[in-house]
Design an enzyme around this catalytic site. Structure first.
Site, PDB file in Angstrom:
ATOM      1  N   SER A 135     -13.509 -17.173  17.538  1.00  0.00           N
ATOM      2  CA  SER A 135     -14.571 -17.701  16.667  1.00  0.00           C
ATOM      3  C   SER A 135     -14.844 -16.768  15.491  1.00  0.00           C
ATOM      4  N   GLY A 186      -0.343 -22.897  19.043  1.00  0.00           N
ATOM      5  CA  GLY A 186       0.555 -23.919  19.582  1.00  0.00           C
ATOM      6  C   GLY A 186       1.893 -23.855  18.863  1.00  0.00           C
ATOM      7  N   GLY A 236     -12.961 -44.983  42.292  1.00  0.00           N
ATOM      8  CA  GLY A 236     -11.915 -44.146  42.884  1.00  0.00           C
ATOM      9  C   GLY A 236     -10.608 -44.224  42.117  1.00  0.00           C
ATOM     10  N   GLU A 251     -10.030 -25.286  16.982  1.00  0.00           N
ATOM     11  CA  GLU A 251     -10.490 -25.553  15.612  1.00  0.00           C
ATOM     12  C   GLU A 251     -11.990 -25.303  15.483  1.00  0.00           C
TER      13      GLU A 251
HETATM   14  C1  LIG Z   1      -2.220 -39.734  28.744  1.00  0.00           C
HETATM   15  C2  LIG Z   1      -2.668 -38.696  27.871  1.00  0.00           C
HETATM   16  C3  LIG Z   1      -1.637 -38.127  26.979  1.00  0.00           C
HETATM   17  C4  LIG Z   1      -2.267 -37.933  25.693  1.00  0.00           C
HETATM   18  C5  LIG Z   1      -1.376 -37.292  24.744  1.00  0.00           C
HETATM   19  C6  LIG Z   1      -2.074 -37.249  23.460  1.00  0.00           C
HETATM   20  C7  LIG Z   1      -1.208 -36.563  22.499  1.00  0.00           C
HETATM   21  C8  LIG Z   1      -1.913 -36.536  21.220  1.00  0.00           C
HETATM   22  C9  LIG Z   1      -1.168 -35.719  20.289  1.00  0.00           C
HETATM   23  C10 LIG Z   1      -1.776 -34.919  19.511  1.00  0.00           C
HETATM   24  C11 LIG Z   1      -3.262 -34.719  19.539  1.00  0.00           C
HETATM   25  C12 LIG Z   1      -3.735 -34.527  18.170  1.00  0.00           C
HETATM   26  C13 LIG Z   1      -4.914 -33.633  18.147  1.00  0.00           C
HETATM   27  C14 LIG Z   1      -4.817 -32.688  17.027  1.00  0.00           C
HETATM   28  C15 LIG Z   1      -3.952 -31.522  17.379  1.00  0.00           C
HETATM   29  C16 LIG Z   1      -4.686 -30.289  17.131  1.00  0.00           C
HETATM   30  C17 LIG Z   1      -3.946 -29.161  17.676  1.00  0.00           C
HETATM   31  C18 LIG Z   1      -4.841 -28.008  17.942  1.00  0.00           C
HETATM   32  C19 LIG Z   1      -4.974 -27.120  16.757  1.00  0.00           C
HETATM   33  C20 LIG Z   1      -5.897 -26.021  17.038  1.00  0.00           C
HETATM   34  C21 LIG Z   1      -5.688 -24.953  16.037  1.00  0.00           C
HETATM   35  C22 LIG Z   1      -6.751 -23.880  16.043  1.00  0.00           C
HETATM   36  O1  LIG Z   1      -7.599 -23.812  16.850  1.00  0.00           O
HETATM   37  S1  LIG Z   1      -6.618 -22.804  14.743  1.00  0.00           S
HETATM   38  C23 LIG Z   1      -7.926 -21.666  14.938  1.00  0.00           C
HETATM   39  C24 LIG Z   1      -9.239 -22.249  14.580  1.00  0.00           C
HETATM   40  N1  LIG Z   1     -10.262 -21.245  14.572  1.00  0.00           N
HETATM   41  C25 LIG Z   1     -11.489 -21.493  14.274  1.00  0.00           C
HETATM   42  O2  LIG Z   1     -11.851 -22.626  14.010  1.00  0.00           O
HETATM   43  C26 LIG Z   1     -12.405 -20.311  14.210  1.00  0.00           C
HETATM   44  C27 LIG Z   1     -13.839 -20.689  14.093  1.00  0.00           C
HETATM   45  N2  LIG Z   1     -14.570 -19.759  13.222  1.00  0.00           N
HETATM   46  C28 LIG Z   1     -14.766 -20.014  11.886  1.00  0.00           C
HETATM   47  O3  LIG Z   1     -14.348 -21.037  11.383  1.00  0.00           O
HETATM   48  C29 LIG Z   1     -15.545 -19.080  11.013  1.00  0.00           C
HETATM   49  O4  LIG Z   1     -15.219 -17.785  11.081  1.00  0.00           O
HETATM   50  C30 LIG Z   1     -17.048 -19.315  11.117  1.00  0.00           C
HETATM   51  C31 LIG Z   1     -17.303 -20.721  10.684  1.00  0.00           C
HETATM   52  C32 LIG Z   1     -17.591 -19.135  12.538  1.00  0.00           C
HETATM   53  C33 LIG Z   1     -17.812 -18.392  10.128  1.00  0.00           C
HETATM   54  O5  LIG Z   1     -17.952 -17.152  10.567  1.00  0.00           O
HETATM   55  P1  LIG Z   1     -18.882 -16.065   9.774  1.00  0.00           P
HETATM   56  O6  LIG Z   1     -20.296 -16.294   9.970  1.00  0.00           O
HETATM   57  O7  LIG Z   1     -18.326 -14.731  10.113  1.00  0.00           O
HETATM   58  O8  LIG Z   1     -18.674 -16.429   8.331  1.00  0.00           O
HETATM   59  P2  LIG Z   1     -17.853 -15.788   7.188  1.00  0.00           P
HETATM   60  O9  LIG Z   1     -18.473 -14.480   6.807  1.00  0.00           O
HETATM   61  O10 LIG Z   1     -16.442 -15.793   7.586  1.00  0.00           O
HETATM   62  O11 LIG Z   1     -18.174 -16.839   6.012  1.00  0.00           O
HETATM   63  C34 LIG Z   1     -19.489 -17.172   5.714  1.00  0.00           C
HETATM   64  C35 LIG Z   1     -19.590 -18.166   4.574  1.00  0.00           C
HETATM   65  O12 LIG Z   1     -18.426 -18.992   4.531  1.00  0.00           O
HETATM   66  C36 LIG Z   1     -18.804 -20.351   4.783  1.00  0.00           C
HETATM   67  N3  LIG Z   1     -17.732 -20.949   5.544  1.00  0.00           N
HETATM   68  C37 LIG Z   1     -17.341 -20.667   6.794  1.00  0.00           C
HETATM   69  N4  LIG Z   1     -16.305 -21.434   7.133  1.00  0.00           N
HETATM   70  C38 LIG Z   1     -16.026 -22.193   6.058  1.00  0.00           C
HETATM   71  C39 LIG Z   1     -15.044 -23.194   5.809  1.00  0.00           C
HETATM   72  N5  LIG Z   1     -14.154 -23.563   6.752  1.00  0.00           N
HETATM   73  N6  LIG Z   1     -15.033 -23.776   4.611  1.00  0.00           N
HETATM   74  C40 LIG Z   1     -15.923 -23.445   3.664  1.00  0.00           C
HETATM   75  N7  LIG Z   1     -16.883 -22.520   3.854  1.00  0.00           N
HETATM   76  C41 LIG Z   1     -16.922 -21.897   5.036  1.00  0.00           C
HETATM   77  C42 LIG Z   1     -20.080 -20.240   5.548  1.00  0.00           C
HETATM   78  O13 LIG Z   1     -20.813 -21.420   5.442  1.00  0.00           O
HETATM   79  C43 LIG Z   1     -20.729 -19.087   4.845  1.00  0.00           C
HETATM   80  O14 LIG Z   1     -21.227 -19.560   3.613  1.00  0.00           O
HETATM   81  P3  LIG Z   1     -22.565 -18.944   2.995  1.00  0.00           P
HETATM   82  O15 LIG Z   1     -22.763 -19.699   1.725  1.00  0.00           O
HETATM   83  O16 LIG Z   1     -22.315 -17.486   2.801  1.00  0.00           O
HETATM   84  O17 LIG Z   1     -23.643 -19.198   3.993  1.00  0.00           O
HETATM   85  C1  LIG Z   2      -5.526 -25.894  23.443  1.00  0.00           C
HETATM   86  C2  LIG Z   2      -5.835 -24.882  22.393  1.00  0.00           C
HETATM   87  C3  LIG Z   2      -5.028 -24.805  21.274  1.00  0.00           C
HETATM   88  C4  LIG Z   2      -5.257 -23.820  20.311  1.00  0.00           C
HETATM   89  N1  LIG Z   2      -4.417 -23.720  19.243  1.00  0.00           N
HETATM   90  C5  LIG Z   2      -4.570 -22.707  18.361  1.00  0.00           C
HETATM   91  C6  LIG Z   2      -3.653 -22.527  17.284  1.00  0.00           C
HETATM   92  O1  LIG Z   2      -2.713 -23.305  17.104  1.00  0.00           O
HETATM   93  N2  LIG Z   2      -3.834 -21.472  16.456  1.00  0.00           N
HETATM   94  C7  LIG Z   2      -4.867 -20.604  16.601  1.00  0.00           C
HETATM   95  O2  LIG Z   2      -4.977 -19.670  15.818  1.00  0.00           O
HETATM   96  N3  LIG Z   2      -5.775 -20.762  17.585  1.00  0.00           N
HETATM   97  C8  LIG Z   2      -5.649 -21.778  18.469  1.00  0.00           C
HETATM   98  N4  LIG Z   2      -6.561 -21.948  19.491  1.00  0.00           N
HETATM   99  C9  LIG Z   2      -7.672 -21.015  19.621  1.00  0.00           C
HETATM  100  C10 LIG Z   2      -9.017 -21.638  19.290  1.00  0.00           C
HETATM  101  O3  LIG Z   2      -9.131 -21.901  17.939  1.00  0.00           O
HETATM  102  C11 LIG Z   2     -10.137 -20.728  19.787  1.00  0.00           C
HETATM  103  O4  LIG Z   2     -10.064 -20.674  21.188  1.00  0.00           O
HETATM  104  C12 LIG Z   2     -11.475 -21.255  19.322  1.00  0.00           C
HETATM  105  O5  LIG Z   2     -11.645 -21.053  17.955  1.00  0.00           O
HETATM  106  C13 LIG Z   2     -12.655 -20.649  20.101  1.00  0.00           C
HETATM  107  O6  LIG Z   2     -12.663 -19.282  19.974  1.00  0.00           O
HETATM  108  P1  LIG Z   2     -12.766 -18.314  21.239  1.00  0.00           P
HETATM  109  O7  LIG Z   2     -11.707 -18.689  22.181  1.00  0.00           O
HETATM  110  O8  LIG Z   2     -12.781 -16.953  20.662  1.00  0.00           O
HETATM  111  O9  LIG Z   2     -14.154 -18.625  21.904  1.00  0.00           O
HETATM  112  P2  LIG Z   2     -15.401 -17.653  21.986  1.00  0.00           P
HETATM  113  O10 LIG Z   2     -15.961 -17.481  20.626  1.00  0.00           O
HETATM  114  O11 LIG Z   2     -15.071 -16.430  22.736  1.00  0.00           O
HETATM  115  O12 LIG Z   2     -16.385 -18.574  22.807  1.00  0.00           O
HETATM  116  C14 LIG Z   2     -16.845 -18.290  24.132  1.00  0.00           C
HETATM  117  C15 LIG Z   2     -18.293 -18.763  24.267  1.00  0.00           C
HETATM  118  O13 LIG Z   2     -19.131 -17.981  23.438  1.00  0.00           O
HETATM  119  C16 LIG Z   2     -19.942 -18.804  22.631  1.00  0.00           C
HETATM  120  N5  LIG Z   2     -20.157 -18.146  21.332  1.00  0.00           N
HETATM  121  C17 LIG Z   2     -19.270 -17.436  20.600  1.00  0.00           C
HETATM  122  N6  LIG Z   2     -19.828 -17.006  19.467  1.00  0.00           N
HETATM  123  C18 LIG Z   2     -21.092 -17.428  19.465  1.00  0.00           C
HETATM  124  C19 LIG Z   2     -22.185 -17.311  18.543  1.00  0.00           C
HETATM  125  N7  LIG Z   2     -22.071 -16.662  17.381  1.00  0.00           N
HETATM  126  N8  LIG Z   2     -23.354 -17.876  18.868  1.00  0.00           N
HETATM  127  C20 LIG Z   2     -23.472 -18.567  20.018  1.00  0.00           C
HETATM  128  N9  LIG Z   2     -22.480 -18.714  20.918  1.00  0.00           N
HETATM  129  C21 LIG Z   2     -21.306 -18.160  20.649  1.00  0.00           C
HETATM  130  C22 LIG Z   2     -19.179 -20.101  22.486  1.00  0.00           C
HETATM  131  O14 LIG Z   2     -20.057 -21.189  22.239  1.00  0.00           O
HETATM  132  C23 LIG Z   2     -18.505 -20.220  23.854  1.00  0.00           C
HETATM  133  O15 LIG Z   2     -19.403 -20.828  24.738  1.00  0.00           O
HETATM  134  C24 LIG Z   2      -6.347 -22.931  20.466  1.00  0.00           C
HETATM  135  C25 LIG Z   2      -7.179 -23.040  21.578  1.00  0.00           C
HETATM  136  C26 LIG Z   2      -6.934 -23.993  22.538  1.00  0.00           C
HETATM  137  C27 LIG Z   2      -7.841 -24.085  23.738  1.00  0.00           C
END
Ligand SMILES: CCCCCCCC/C=C\CCCCCCCCCCCC(=O)SCCNC(=O)CCNC(=O)[C@H](O)C(C)(C)COP(=O)(O)OP(=O)(O)OC[C@H]1O[C@@H](n2cnc3c(N)ncnc32)[C@H](O)[C@@H]1OP(=O)(O)O
Ligand SMILES: Cc1cc2nc3c(=O)[nH]c(=O)nc-3n(C[C@H](O)[C@H](O)[C@H](O)COP(=O)(O)OP(=O)(O)OC[C@H]3O[C@@H](n4cnc5c(N)ncnc54)[C@H](O)[C@@H]3O)c2cc1C
Length: 664
Positions: free
Chosen positions: A144, A177, A401, A424
């Protein structure tokens, strides 16, 4: 009996034109024809069979997915499918694979964060799948908190290279992934260090494996992170672990749209906001919202068809028992999910529009709508995936069931879907992003800055803080204006209450942490308002087809009245409605269930799912459930012989021992 439609009587009850509804569901006639054609193409191709998928051990399962994904690519080339058709084909193949991340994140990351030159170099290779890529952001220690990532990319001016390194165990990339066993390349997010200074996170294209023999390149340690939740399910995907030991890449493999490092090692920030680095996440969150309606509609289709087939109790004079779909409790659990599937469809369509709009603005250097796009994609991703994951599990329970059998299709659907609440962006973390946006909006209300878009209602804050519902009878709850005002007043009051409580803290960050649970609830209220408003706006469009609009009105009413009922504490607590008005809402909700009931089967037929895609005996189009369940049981490997493997080793000695004891 084959060929008999056991749901034919149900289909005859429909009060609307199902074919027209199919077009509304698909979004356009073009989309409908495309989905219809490609889903049938996949269903009729034995290369895409799903037979026995949940029974396969991991290695075979994974190899089978590689076969299917490459076969899909072969068909895409042979049939000369367009990008749109190819994406549909992958969707209907319906098996998570490395290609999802290659097309869904690796390519979008290069498109969004690469310069024109970088795009020209890398995209043709990726489009032809001459390289296969993944998105390597998350680490063992941080997901995160993106700013907390530890992987380093240190510029070496001597060689004009970046040195990519994993300094700690917790800096190992973990989860991407497609990384574990397939990808040749990755977009790696790392801390950019030049001239001894840390400039924060940036994306880099890094080659991981040889294009000749697929071996990891020197300095790269890479593998799969292990078995995940559920049988089959997401185990078709090679989520991976990755470590770098001082791996060198040319400087021009830093994605340089947002910032650059010059030949001399000077860091240069472009005039685009740094948040564009997070652009791929905004894009993918938007697609996840659209996908929520796919997954939920699929579960609802299974549960609705089965609820019409299944009968329990109430037989009169030896006649048939009651169809479980006629129980009000079943309707109260099922119909709001059916309504939610439609609601998420329409909000997904709108979000796609919003995303396209913000992308065009960004290209013209207009960054003004980026915060709203971030809040909407984050909030709606959180809202729709939570509701969908919960909804799939509810559908499983609605099937009693038999829902617990893998052949119902529901356990695997749940296991594949539920990580959408985490990937995500964890859903709670994302709601807190929305809450920050809301608090910022409230704090700026007096400043003369007019809130626009989804937050425009805050501009009428004085009215929304003191107005009261004027509903007097149940049917008044069908008036769009009454409903929108109710959801606006609730969202506005919850946000303002949070802002007032926050102002009591000297340190705003401490206050935000203390009030996080309330803030997340205010964010949910805001996101539900968006979904309700977009459904109502959809109904204001011209919708052709006999009875189609009326059915959508019923579904819309069920969606918002169910939410109102479920969250009535918010509506009552903020003083917008009285308990009498809450009770009238519930009366109206029950009336809508009765209106929906004769149309239920046709409303799920409108999703136009093939039996191949549904992959569920309970959800079969013809409703021929029992013979097929019986048949499927005998295909289980345990039934290959009358005497189980292990009988001689374990059961026989036990029985013999009991015989001896009995003789004593
Ligand atoms: C029968 C059954 C069979 C079924 C089969 C089905 C098969 C189907 C097939 C496919 C399924 C399809 C599904 C889709 C497939 C998907 C695959 C999975 C892919 C997963 C990939 C990942 O997970 S990638 C990793 C993703 N990671 C995250 O998302 C991390 C989350 N954290 C964050 O995004 C950020 O860090 C945060 C939002 C938490 C912000 O953190 P922080 O407070 O530290 O902020 P920052 O200092 O970084 O920034 C602050 C400032 O920026 C603004 N901001 C933050 N994020 C954004 C953004 N994205 N865009 C624009 N602005 C952003 C934020 O608002 C702050 O703004 P201020 O103005 O300063 O307030
Ligand atoms: C199936 C799958 C596919 C993925 N694919 C990819 C990929 O392709 N590429 C990639 O880069 N990543 C991928 N990820 C990683 C994914 O994006 C992270 O797991 C996700 O962003 C959550 O982060 P974390 O695991 O660090 O959770 P954590 O942040 O450790 O969350 C743990 C708990 O802490 C809580 N928490 C954390 N921070 C806070 C906060 N500030 N305030 C309150 N509560 C908080 C959360 O709500 C949660 O309950 C994948 C994950 C999964 C499960």
């Amino acid at each position: 009996m084959e060929g008999v439609d056991y749901l034919a009587d149900e289909r005859k009850k429909a009060e609307f034109d199902v074919n027209e509804m199919k077009i509304v569901w698909a979004g356009s006639r073009h989309n409908f024809e495309l989905s219809d054609r490609i889903s049938k193409l996949v269903a009729n191709d034995p290369g895409f069979s799903k037979e026995g998928r949940t029974m396969l051990p991991r290695k075979e399962l994974f190899k089978n997915t590689l076969r299917k994904a490459t076969y899909a690519w072969k068909r895409i080339i042979e049939l000369r499918l367009s990008e749109e058709e190819a994406a549909k084909l992958r969707h209907f193949v319906d098996e998570p694979a490395f290609t999802d991340l290659h097309w869904g994140m690796f390519i979008p990351a290069i498109k969004g964060q690469g310069t024109d030159e970088q795009q020209k170099k890398w995209l043709p290779l990726a489009y032809k799948m001459q390289i296969i890529g993944c998105y390597a952001q998350t680490e063992l220690g941080h997901g995160s908190n993106v700013q907390g990532l530890e992987t380093t990319a240190t510029f070496d001016p001597q060689t004009d290279e970046f040195v990519i390194h994993s300094p700690t165990l917790t800096s190992s990339k973990w989860w991407p992934g497609g990384l574990g066993k397939v990808s040749t390349h990755a977009v790696v997010y790392a801390r950019l260090i030049t001239n001894g200074k840390d400039y924060g996170i940036n994306g880099f294209i890094v080659q991981l494996r040889s294009l000749e023999d697929h071996k990891p390149l020197p300095g790269v340690t890479v593998g799969d992170i292990g078995l995940k939740f559920g049988n089959g399910a997401y185990n078709t995907m090679d989520n991976g672990v990755l470590r770098f030991d001082h791996v060198r890449i040319p400087r021009d493999q830093m994605l340089m749209r947002v910032s650059q490092v010059t030949r001399e090692g000077k860091y240069v920030q472009s005039d685009v906001p740094r948040q564009l680095l997070y652009g791929t996440m905004v894009y993918v969150r938007q697609t996840i919202v659209s996908d929520a309606s796919n997954a939920l509609s699929r579960a609802v289709c299974i549960a609705t068809r089965y609820s019409a087939v299944r009968r329990q109790f109430g037989s009169q004079n030896g006649g048939q028992e009651i169809q479980v779909i006629d129980y009000k409790t079943q309707q109260n659990r099922l119909f709001p999910l059916l309504a939610s599937a439609y609601a998420f469809r329409f909000v997904g369509e709108w979000l796609k529009w919003l995303y396209t709009d913000v992308t065009q603005r960004l290209q013209a250097n207009d960054f003004s709508t980026l915060p709203e796009a971030h809040a909407c994609t984050a909030g709606l991703k959180s809202l729709t995936t939570t509701a969908t994951a919960d909804g799939i599990e509810e559908c499983r329970k609605l099937c009693g069931g038999h829902g617990y059998l893998c052949s119902s299709g529901l356990p695997e659907l749940f296991a594949v879907y539920v990580p959408a609440c985490t990937y995500e962006g964890d859903n709670t973390v994302l709601l807190l992003q929305v809450a920050r946006f809301l608090m910022k909006t409230v704090s700026q209300l007096g400043s003369g800055k007019k809130p626009v878009g989804t937050i425009a209602y805050m501009g009428r804050i004085e009215h929304l803080m003191q107005c009261r519902s004027d509903v007097k009878q149940a049917k008044d709850w069908l008036k769009p204006s009454a409903v929108v005002e109710a959801f606006e007043a609730r969202a506005a009051r919850m946000s303002v209450a949070c802002a007032q409580n926050l102002s009591k803290f000297d340190n705003p960050e401490e206050g935000f942490a203390e009030l996080a649970a309330d803030l997340a609830e205010a964010a949910v209220a805001h996101c539900q308002l968006i979904v309700v408003s977009k459904f109502i706006e959809k109904l204001q469009q011209d919708i052709p087809g006999e009875g189609v609009k009326q059915q959508l009105e019923v579904l819309c009413g069920i969606y918002y009245l169910f939410l109102l009922h479920k969250h009535q504490g918010d509506f009552l607590g903020t003083g917008y409605i009285t308990s009498k008005q809450a009770s009238l809402a519930n009366d109206q909700l029950r009336a809508l269930y009765s209106q929906l009931r004769p149309n239920a089967i046709s409303l799920v037929d409108a999703f136009n799912y093939t039996d191949h895609f549904l992959d569920s005996i309970l959800g079969r189009y013809d409703g021929n459930v029992y013979p097929k369940l019986y048949e499927a049981a005998w295909k289980d490997p345990l039934n290959q012989s009358d005497i189980a493997d292990g009988f001689h080793e374990y059961i026989r000695p036990l029985l013999k021992q009991q015989l001896r004891t009995a003789r004593l």
